[in-house]
Design a protein around this motif. Structure first.
Motif, short mmCIF file in Angstrom:
data_model
loop_
_atom_site.label_atom_id
_atom_site.label_comp_id
_atom_site.label_asym_id
_atom_site.label_seq_id
_atom_site.Cartn_x
_atom_site.Cartn_y
_atom_site.Cartn_z
N MET A 1 19.30 70.09 -46.47
CA MET A 1 20.26 70.58 -45.52
C MET A 1 21.50 69.71 -45.56
O MET A 1 21.44 68.53 -45.24
CB MET A 1 19.65 70.54 -44.13
CG MET A 1 18.44 71.42 -43.97
SD MET A 1 17.44 70.93 -42.56
CE MET A 1 16.40 69.68 -43.33
N VAL A 2 22.59 70.29 -45.96
CA VAL A 2 23.85 69.56 -46.03
C VAL A 2 24.84 70.22 -45.07
O VAL A 2 24.99 71.44 -45.07
CB VAL A 2 24.42 69.54 -47.47
CG1 VAL A 2 25.79 68.90 -47.50
CG2 VAL A 2 23.48 68.79 -48.39
N GLU A 3 25.47 69.40 -44.27
CA GLU A 3 26.49 69.87 -43.33
C GLU A 3 27.86 69.64 -43.97
O GLU A 3 28.15 68.55 -44.45
CB GLU A 3 26.37 69.07 -42.03
CG GLU A 3 27.47 69.33 -41.05
CD GLU A 3 27.43 68.38 -39.88
OE1 GLU A 3 27.38 68.87 -38.75
OE2 GLU A 3 27.45 67.14 -40.09
N ILE A 4 28.68 70.69 -44.01
CA ILE A 4 30.05 70.59 -44.51
C ILE A 4 30.97 70.93 -43.35
O ILE A 4 30.89 72.04 -42.81
CB ILE A 4 30.30 71.54 -45.69
CG1 ILE A 4 29.35 71.22 -46.85
CG2 ILE A 4 31.76 71.47 -46.14
CD1 ILE A 4 29.33 72.26 -47.95
N SER A 55 27.98 60.00 -44.98
CA SER A 55 28.96 60.99 -45.43
C SER A 55 29.36 60.75 -46.87
O SER A 55 29.34 59.61 -47.35
CB SER A 55 30.23 60.92 -44.56
OG SER A 55 29.95 61.34 -43.26
N THR A 56 29.77 61.82 -47.54
CA THR A 56 30.35 61.67 -48.86
C THR A 56 31.66 60.90 -48.73
O THR A 56 32.19 60.75 -47.62
CB THR A 56 30.63 63.05 -49.51
OG1 THR A 56 31.46 63.81 -48.62
CG2 THR A 56 29.34 63.79 -49.79
N ASP A 58 34.70 61.63 -49.31
CA ASP A 58 35.80 62.37 -48.69
C ASP A 58 35.51 62.75 -47.24
O ASP A 58 36.37 63.29 -46.55
CB ASP A 58 36.16 63.62 -49.49
CG ASP A 58 34.99 64.59 -49.65
OD1 ASP A 58 33.94 64.43 -48.98
OD2 ASP A 58 35.13 65.53 -50.45
N GLY A 59 34.29 62.46 -46.76
CA GLY A 59 33.92 62.74 -45.38
C GLY A 59 33.62 64.19 -45.08
O GLY A 59 33.37 64.55 -43.94
N LEU A 60 33.59 65.05 -46.10
CA LEU A 60 33.40 66.48 -45.88
C LEU A 60 31.95 66.89 -45.64
O LEU A 60 31.69 67.88 -44.96
CB LEU A 60 33.96 67.29 -47.05
CG LEU A 60 35.47 67.38 -47.16
CD1 LEU A 60 35.88 68.03 -48.47
CD2 LEU A 60 36.04 68.15 -45.98
N SER A 61 31.00 66.16 -46.21
CA SER A 61 29.62 66.61 -46.09
C SER A 61 28.65 65.44 -45.99
O SER A 61 28.95 64.32 -46.39
CB SER A 61 29.23 67.51 -47.27
OG SER A 61 29.30 66.80 -48.49
N ARG A 62 27.48 65.76 -45.42
CA ARG A 62 26.40 64.79 -45.33
C ARG A 62 25.11 65.52 -44.96
O ARG A 62 25.13 66.63 -44.43
CB ARG A 62 26.70 63.68 -44.34
CG ARG A 62 26.88 64.10 -42.90
CD ARG A 62 27.20 62.88 -42.07
NE ARG A 62 27.65 63.25 -40.74
CZ ARG A 62 27.80 62.38 -39.77
NH1 ARG A 62 27.56 61.11 -39.97
NH2 ARG A 62 28.21 62.76 -38.59
N PHE A 63 24.00 64.88 -45.25
CA PHE A 63 22.69 65.42 -44.91
C PHE A 63 22.56 65.48 -43.40
O PHE A 63 22.99 64.57 -42.69
CB PHE A 63 21.59 64.52 -45.50
CG PHE A 63 20.21 64.88 -45.03
CD1 PHE A 63 19.48 65.86 -45.68
CD2 PHE A 63 19.65 64.25 -43.93
CE1 PHE A 63 18.21 66.20 -45.24
CE2 PHE A 63 18.37 64.58 -43.49
CZ PHE A 63 17.65 65.56 -44.15
N GLU A 64 21.95 66.57 -42.90
CA GLU A 64 21.67 66.68 -41.46
C GLU A 64 20.32 67.36 -41.26
O GLU A 64 20.04 68.38 -41.89
CB GLU A 64 22.76 67.49 -40.75
CG GLU A 64 22.50 67.62 -39.26
CD GLU A 64 23.57 68.41 -38.53
OE1 GLU A 64 23.21 69.42 -37.90
OE2 GLU A 64 24.74 68.03 -38.60
N TRP A 65 19.52 66.79 -40.38
CA TRP A 65 18.22 67.34 -39.99
C TRP A 65 18.18 67.38 -38.48
O TRP A 65 18.56 66.39 -37.82
CB TRP A 65 17.10 66.46 -40.54
CG TRP A 65 15.72 66.83 -40.10
CD1 TRP A 65 14.86 67.66 -40.75
CD2 TRP A 65 15.02 66.35 -38.95
NE1 TRP A 65 13.68 67.74 -40.07
CE2 TRP A 65 13.76 66.95 -38.94
CE3 TRP A 65 15.35 65.51 -37.90
CZ2 TRP A 65 12.81 66.72 -37.94
CZ3 TRP A 65 14.42 65.27 -36.89
CH2 TRP A 65 13.16 65.86 -36.92
N GLU A 66 17.77 68.52 -37.91
CA GLU A 66 17.78 68.64 -36.44
C GLU A 66 16.57 69.40 -35.96
O GLU A 66 16.15 70.38 -36.58
CB GLU A 66 19.06 69.36 -36.00
CG GLU A 66 19.24 69.44 -34.50
CD GLU A 66 20.63 69.90 -34.13
OE1 GLU A 66 21.46 69.04 -33.80
OE2 GLU A 66 20.90 71.11 -34.19
#
Length: 157
Positions: A1-4, A55-56, A58-66
């Motif tokens: 799961m990646v959040e962008i 975060s990557t 560029d700050g655009l994406s990162r793993f997220e678990w909820e």
């Protein structure tokens, strides 16, 4: 799961007239290191435990678990959180094919209003409403985990 997602400052309160939903949120961090954050959030009558990765560049994406948790469990976990509980109202504003989430902060972060938009890809185009200000994607001082440690009202403006 990646959040962008992309983040922007908000230049006026016109967004409030366009909001279709608003929710009061309280959140704290069990861990707020850049490599991983563990957040407890109560959003209206729901509660969540969220883990986010680094975060990557560029700050655009990162793993997220909820995961959903019970509100009373979240209230107990908030007591264990690092100092600096965040309080805010989240406004949801549909614009084109997306929904902006605009957070108006309270307490030590009063005066700060940030808009976020989640995207399917880092290159996806989206409509920018006229109340959208400077982009702050990737500026870590605007991350909630950092606002809990270094609140907006302590910054030199």
């Amino acid at each position: 799961m990646v959040e962008i997602e992309r983040k922007f400052l908000v230049s006026s309160e016109v967004f409030k007239q366009e909001a279709q939903k608003k929710t009061y949120l309280v959140q704290g961090f069990l861990n707020s290191t850049p490599e991983r954050t563990v957040r407890v959030r109560i959003s209206g009558d729901q509660a969540f435990l969220t883990v986010k990765g680094k975060s990557t560049e560029d700050g655009l994406s990162r793993f997220e678990w909820e995961k959903n948790i019970k509100v009373d469990e979240a209230q107990d976990l908030l007591k264990l959180c690092e100092p600096g509980i965040i309080e805010k109202t989240r406004f949801e504003i549909p614009i084109g094919n997306h929904t902006y989430e605009v957070d108006e902060f309270y307490g030590d972060n009063k005066g700060l209003i940030i808009a976020e938009i989640e995207l399917e890809s880092t290159t996806e185009s989206f409509e920018k409403p006229n109340w959208l200000g400077k982009e702050v994607t990737g500026e870590t001082n605007y991350y909630n985990s950092q606002l809990s440690k270094n609140p907006y009202n302590t910054w030199k403006h």
